[in-house]
Motif scaffolding. Structure first.
Motif, mmCIF file in Angstrom:
data_model
loop_
_atom_site.group_PDB
_atom_site.id
_atom_site.type_symbol
_atom_site.label_atom_id
_atom_site.label_comp_id
_atom_site.label_asym_id
_atom_site.label_seq_id
_atom_site.Cartn_x
_atom_site.Cartn_y
_atom_site.Cartn_z
ATOM 1 N N PHE A 90 -7.543 -9.724 0.759
ATOM 2 C CA PHE A 90 -7.230 -8.458 1.420
ATOM 3 C C PHE A 90 -8.451 -7.547 1.540
ATOM 4 O O PHE A 90 -8.722 -7.021 2.625
ATOM 5 C CB PHE A 90 -6.077 -7.748 0.699
ATOM 6 C CG PHE A 90 -4.723 -8.073 1.267
ATOM 7 C CD1 PHE A 90 -4.068 -7.188 2.108
ATOM 8 C CD2 PHE A 90 -4.114 -9.290 0.999
ATOM 9 C CE1 PHE A 90 -2.830 -7.485 2.645
ATOM 10 C CE2 PHE A 90 -2.883 -9.610 1.528
ATOM 11 C CZ PHE A 90 -2.229 -8.711 2.357
ATOM 12 N N PRO A 91 -9.220 -7.330 0.467
ATOM 13 C CA PRO A 91 -10.410 -6.480 0.620
ATOM 14 C C PRO A 91 -11.399 -7.025 1.648
ATOM 15 O O PRO A 91 -11.931 -6.260 2.466
ATOM 16 C CB PRO A 91 -11.009 -6.468 -0.791
ATOM 17 C CG PRO A 91 -9.870 -6.748 -1.694
ATOM 18 C CD PRO A 91 -8.994 -7.695 -0.951
ATOM 19 N N VAL A 92 -11.650 -8.333 1.638
ATOM 20 C CA VAL A 92 -12.616 -8.903 2.580
ATOM 21 C C VAL A 92 -12.148 -8.714 4.016
ATOM 22 O O VAL A 92 -12.914 -8.267 4.883
ATOM 23 C CB VAL A 92 -12.849 -10.402 2.276
ATOM 24 C CG1 VAL A 92 -13.575 -11.076 3.454
ATOM 25 C CG2 VAL A 92 -13.662 -10.573 1.009
ATOM 26 N N LEU A 93 -10.883 -9.054 4.303
ATOM 27 C CA LEU A 93 -10.387 -8.974 5.676
ATOM 28 C C LEU A 93 -10.182 -7.534 6.137
ATOM 29 O O LEU A 93 -10.018 -7.287 7.331
ATOM 30 C CB LEU A 93 -9.088 -9.775 5.819
ATOM 31 C CG LEU A 93 -9.223 -11.285 5.577
ATOM 32 C CD1 LEU A 93 -7.914 -12.001 5.906
ATOM 33 C CD2 LEU A 93 -10.366 -11.885 6.385
ATOM 34 N N ARG A 94 -10.181 -6.601 5.215
ATOM 35 C CA ARG A 94 -10.140 -5.192 5.591
ATOM 36 C C ARG A 94 -11.548 -4.628 5.814
ATOM 37 O O ARG A 94 -11.706 -3.462 6.177
ATOM 38 C CB ARG A 94 -9.449 -4.379 4.495
ATOM 39 C CG ARG A 94 -7.941 -4.581 4.425
ATOM 40 C CD ARG A 94 -7.348 -3.924 3.200
ATOM 41 N NE ARG A 94 -5.896 -3.999 3.193
ATOM 42 C CZ ARG A 94 -5.129 -3.714 2.123
ATOM 43 N NH1 ARG A 94 -5.718 -3.343 0.992
ATOM 44 N NH2 ARG A 94 -3.822 -3.807 2.205
#
Length: 511
Positions: A90-94
């Motif tokens: 989630f952090p990476v794709l955000r």
């Protein structure tokens, strides 16, 4: 696996996950997983079709890397899966930084490409509700059983997704985002989008109108001599939409991805504030508009500021109607679902919008719909307004769609179906006036000139549903009437009790 079995299996798995509570969370969980799988499938297609294509998602974070790796031993599960999803995926794709192997904070997904922005915006509005990595892995494995390369299987999976969307209707207020397919397909069919038309829905919810428009255009493209790549380009630029609530926005984007739209042109935000009504750029016009704008809500002051003072209604449906008139291209066509309040209302802004509609557009047909079409979400009676920008209105046909025989009302178990609306299709092609069979001098279908509409004060309550009038009796007659009804009811209850006692072999005195 059958459609019903897949839905049941997904729901049963998630019910065992303590982190997921209720229909809305189950849908939200499924939708971001489906989105990433469908997006990755499109990425792999691009790699096959374009030699120099570089996937926008960084290595290790594509669906095929962590959710469906080539080797089963590389599958993440249990606590490791939940940790990866929450603290890395989630952090990476955000587009957020994460700590790398050197202990440094690093942003791995910094691309500004439109497809990258689509992922960032989507994941920013998503949340992993799963607290059980084993159950999450089971859900992922069920989704992985779907082969998007198999056309028939993909079609069936789209049906699964449609069925999941229908469950929104029983998910509290989430039902406001779902328009029955019988209505969306009917509206699209009679607006009849053509190849190279831009079709818009500025309050698209889960994307029902846009998907039906897509299917309508695909039939025409298959019958044309356009090559497949050109067909995809046409479809890609043909559908545009807007949605200002996160869950339906994500449902719509995923819906379009599953239907082959590689880069859904769905704007997240308030369409009423996208452009001032008197200053709309050419790129914001549409050839066809099919939509069911939100109604019953109170427009914000910000919304109203984007409209001229004489059109600043407090009702959101009114503002959307004014926007639709302005954004419909010359010779364009539209079908809009609106509540009775728009038809009946004669307050200042509502009256001005109706005047503008008759002056700038050809309002050729109004279909009156029964009150339970949107059950169980709302019982508000609605109508479909069909108009085009070919000329000003000269006459308008009204048609009252009565519930089919045997239906007292529509419901979740007895929904409105496309076959029920075939009677309107037949009338549409051969329009005739139809007297109301129940009310003398009234009409079920009738044509009115613009002069008659104006003379009626722009009140479009025509060819409506008959209302039963309750007879008010004098007090003594009213009391006697209630006593008679109660005596009859008591007698029927006694008769039924006698019958039950005889079946059970119980004496009457034992009642």
């Amino acid at each position: 696996m059958t459609l019903t079995a897949m839905i049941k299996q997904l729901e049963d798995i998630m019910r065992a996950d303590t982190g997921i509570d209720g229909t809305a969370q189950r849908l939200s969980q499924i939708v971001w997983l489906l989105f990433l799988k469908a997006f990755d499938y499109n990425e792999r297609l691009n790699e096959l079709q374009q030699e120099d294509y570089t996937p926008v998602v960084p290595e290790g974070y594509r669906w095929c890397d962590w959710a469906d790796p080539e080797l089963k031993k590389d599958q993440l599960t249990d606590e490791a899966l939940v940790d990866f999803v929450n603290n890395k995926l989630f952090p990476v794709l955000r587009g957020e930084p994460i700590t790398n192997a050197l202990g440094e904070r690093e942003v791995l997904f910094a691309s500004e490409e439109p497809r990258a922005q689509l992922i960032k915006g989507f994941m920013d509005r998503s949340h992993n509700y799963s607290a059980n990595g084993i159950q999450l892995r089971k859900v992922i494995n069920v989704i992985n059983e779907v082969d998007f390369e198999d056309v028939e299987e993909t079609h069936e999976f789209n049906d699964v997704y449609e069925t999941l969307l229908k469950s929104l209707q029983s998910a509290g207020r989430a039902g406001e985002f779902y328009t029955p397919r019988a209505i969306t397909s009917f509206a699209v069919r009679h607006v009849d989008p053509h190849i190279d038309d831009v079709v818009a829905d500025y309050a698209c919810g889960t994307g029902g109108f846009l998907v039906d428009a897509l299917k309508h255009l695909e039939v025409q493209l298959r019958e044309s001599d356009r090559d497949p790549i050109e067909q995809q380009e046409i479809i890609q630029r043909s559908l545009v939409g807007g949605e200002f609530k996160p869950l339906p926005y994500m449902l719509c984007v995923t819906n379009l991805l599953l239907h082959g739209i590689k880069d859904p042109q769905i704007r997240f935000g308030d369409s009423l504030t996208e452009a001032r009504l008197m200053d709309i750029p050419d790129a914001k016009f549409a050839d066809c508009i099919v939509m069911n704008p939100p109604y019953g809500g109170v427009a914000t002051d910000t919304d109203k500021d984007y409209f001229p003072s004489h059109l600043r209604s407090s009702e959101t449906a009114d503002l959307f109607m004014a926007m639709i008139i302005a954004r419909l291209r010359e010779d364009g066509r539209a079908a809009v679902v609106l509540p009775d309040g728009f038809l009946f209302g004669t307050d200042g802004p509502k009256l001005e919008i109706k005047r503008q509609l008759l002056r700038e557009c050809n309002l050729h047909t109004i279909i009156r719909l029964p009150e339970s079409v949107f059950a169980p979400y709302t019982s508000i009676t609605t109508n479909i307004l069909f108009f085009d920008k070919t000329q000003s209105t000269r006459e308008t046909w009204f048609y009252r769609f009565d519930k089919p025989e045997g239906y007292k009302h529509f419901s979740k178990t007895k929904p409105l179906l496309s076959k029920h609306m075939e009677v309107i299709d037949e009338w549409w092609e051969n329009r005739v006036a139809i007297p109301d069979p129940e009310v003398s001098g009234a009409w079920k279908a009738q044509k009115y000139s613009v002069e008659e509409l104006e003379a009626n004060g722009f009140n479009f309550d025509l060819c409506g549903y008959p209302h039963e009038e309750e007879e008010i009796l004098p007090p003594d007659e009213l009391i006697a009437d209630y006593r008679t009804k109660r005596a009859g009811l008591d007698q029927r209850i006694d008769e039924q009790l006698d019958a039950i006692c005889k079946i059970l072999g119980i004496g009457v005195d034992a009642q």
